[in-house]
Design an enzyme around this catalytic site. Structure first.
Site, short mmCIF file in Angstrom:
data_model
loop_
_atom_site.label_atom_id
_atom_site.label_comp_id
_atom_site.label_asym_id
_atom_site.label_seq_id
_atom_site.Cartn_x
_atom_site.Cartn_y
_atom_site.Cartn_z
N SER A 199 9.40 5.08 -3.66
CA SER A 199 9.24 4.14 -2.56
C SER A 199 8.26 4.73 -1.57
O SER A 199 8.25 5.94 -1.33
CB SER A 199 10.59 3.93 -1.87
OG SER A 199 10.41 3.30 -0.60
N GLY A 214 8.48 -5.64 -8.76
CA GLY A 214 9.36 -4.57 -9.23
C GLY A 214 10.84 -4.92 -9.11
O GLY A 214 11.26 -5.54 -8.13
N GLN A 215 11.58 -4.48 -10.09
CA GLN A 215 13.05 -4.59 -10.04
C GLN A 215 13.63 -3.80 -8.86
O GLN A 215 14.70 -4.09 -8.37
CB GLN A 215 13.63 -4.07 -11.37
CG GLN A 215 15.15 -3.93 -11.42
CD GLN A 215 15.88 -5.26 -11.36
OE1 GLN A 215 15.30 -6.30 -11.65
NE2 GLN A 215 17.15 -5.21 -10.99
N GLU A 257 3.50 5.65 -8.35
CA GLU A 257 3.57 5.32 -9.78
C GLU A 257 4.32 4.00 -10.03
O GLU A 257 4.03 3.29 -11.01
CB GLU A 257 4.24 6.50 -10.50
CG GLU A 257 4.30 6.42 -12.00
CD GLU A 257 2.96 6.13 -12.67
OE1 GLU A 257 1.91 6.61 -12.19
OE2 GLU A 257 2.98 5.39 -13.68
N GLY A 258 5.26 3.64 -9.15
CA GLY A 258 5.95 2.36 -9.31
C GLY A 258 4.97 1.21 -9.25
O GLY A 258 4.98 0.30 -10.10
N HIS A 259 4.07 1.23 -8.25
CA HIS A 259 3.06 0.18 -8.14
C HIS A 259 2.14 0.19 -9.37
O HIS A 259 1.80 -0.86 -9.91
CB HIS A 259 2.20 0.39 -6.89
CG HIS A 259 2.95 0.36 -5.59
ND1 HIS A 259 3.09 1.47 -4.79
CD2 HIS A 259 3.57 -0.65 -4.94
CE1 HIS A 259 3.77 1.14 -3.70
NE2 HIS A 259 4.08 -0.13 -3.76
N GLY A 290 0.80 -1.22 0.00
CA GLY A 290 0.00 0.00 0.00
C GLY A 290 0.83 1.27 0.00
O GLY A 290 2.03 1.25 -0.24
N VAL A 342 10.62 2.50 -11.30
CA VAL A 342 10.12 3.82 -11.67
C VAL A 342 10.76 4.85 -10.73
O VAL A 342 10.80 4.65 -9.51
CB VAL A 342 8.58 3.88 -11.56
CG1 VAL A 342 8.06 5.28 -11.86
CG2 VAL A 342 7.96 2.87 -12.53
#
Ligand code: AMP
Length: 285
Positions: free
Chosen positions: A185, A147-148, A35-37, A31, A176
């Site tokens: 993060s 994610g990487q 934008e990465g998620h 949660g 991202v």
């Protein structure tokens, strides 16, 4: 978008979806979405008919003294982001629904989990593999996207899926970043304005590693030393580790002859940040 809180209901919805012939894509998260998620949701949507995103701050992957209690939470904001990203089902279980008071089974990966973050967070990856295995049993995805950014985590999960014959595909989405290079993060919200600026040293160190690799540097020790020198320019930064490891085995390497994962964990104030990149050996002329 459905919001499901019950484990049993989630299993029933997934069963029905599979019976109807839908491919299920899954993005597990803790949660406080960014934008990465959402980039992982887009990857899942391209590969599946229905996308499930889970939000669960998994208590058993936090060590005593870590930030379990203060981990940022914003369910209302997350729900809105999921809706606009086209998530079909938001799975938001209660901790009590995930772990029986006397739960006693764990899933443990024993080769890739020991180094890097695992050396500083003993038991962390056991908590991650256990919850991800449980989530896979609940959501029953055909494809799951990670994610990487958490490079070791996704490599450990891929190993679990392979070794336990879990019937799904694991995809990796690229990290991202903010426009200035800071990896997105949820924990970035802990940073003050000054710390936010200092946190850029992680990306600078990785950029220096890439620069050296592209220029033909093959000595891992020299690349590591150059990364450490970059971090040392930021007095508030305290290095937990700077490691270069074989990208597949995560074992230490001496020379850049195959893809190498350059990864680091650095504390800025009390906030622990991680970042990484994969270095490719320069083509010899
Ligand atoms: P978290 O909510 O931090 O547990 O992360 C959930 C998933 O999102 C994990 O697979 C992470 O690797 C991924 N993720 C976190 N930050 C990023 C990022 N900046 N770019 C791409 N994926 C990310």
């Amino acid at each position: 978008m459905d919001v499901i809180r019950s484990v049993l209901e989630m299993q029933q919805v997934s069963h029905a979806g599979r019976r109807a012939g839908h491919r299920i894509g899954f993005v597990p998260t803790m949660g406080y979405l960014h934008e990465g998620h959402l980039s992982l949701v887009r990857i899942a949507k391209a590969r599946a008919d229905r996308v499930v995103l889970s939000i669960f701050v998994n208590p058993i992957q936090f060590l005593p003294g870590e930030d379990l209690a203060s981990y940022p939470r914003d369910f209302t904001g997350d729900e809105a982001l999921c809706r606009s990203a086209g998530v079909d089902t938001l799975f938001y279980p209660e901790p009590s629904g995930m772990y029986a008071p006397d739960h006693s089974v764990f899933v443990e990966e024993t080769a890739l989990s020991g180094g890097l973050c695992g050396a500083f967070r003993p038991g962390h990856f056991r908590g991650v593999t256990t919850v991800v295995a449980k989530l896979f049993n609940i959501v029953m995805p055909d494809v799951a996207v990670f994610g990487q950014k958490d490079a070791q985590q996704v490599r450990v999960i891929r190993r679990m899926v392979r070794d336990l014959n879990m019937p799904l595909e694991v995809l990796i989405g690229p990290t991202v970043r903010e426009p200035d290079g800071l990896a997105m993060s949820s924990r970035n919200r802990y940073l003050s304005a000054a710390e936010r600026n200092d946190a850029l040293c992680l990306h600078r160190a990785l950029a220096e590693a890439v620069r050296l690799a592209v220029a033909g540097e093959r000595s891992v020790e020299r690349i590591r030393a150059a990364m450490a020198a970059v971090i040392a320019q930021t007095p508030s930064a305290r290095v937990e580790y700077i490691e270069l490891a074989d990208d597949e085995t995560l074992q230490p390497v001496r020379y850049l002859e195959r893809p190498v994962l350059a990864a680091l964990a650095v504390r800025i104030g009390t906030t622990r940040l991680i970042d990484n990149t994969v270095l490719q050996p320069a083509k010899s002329s």
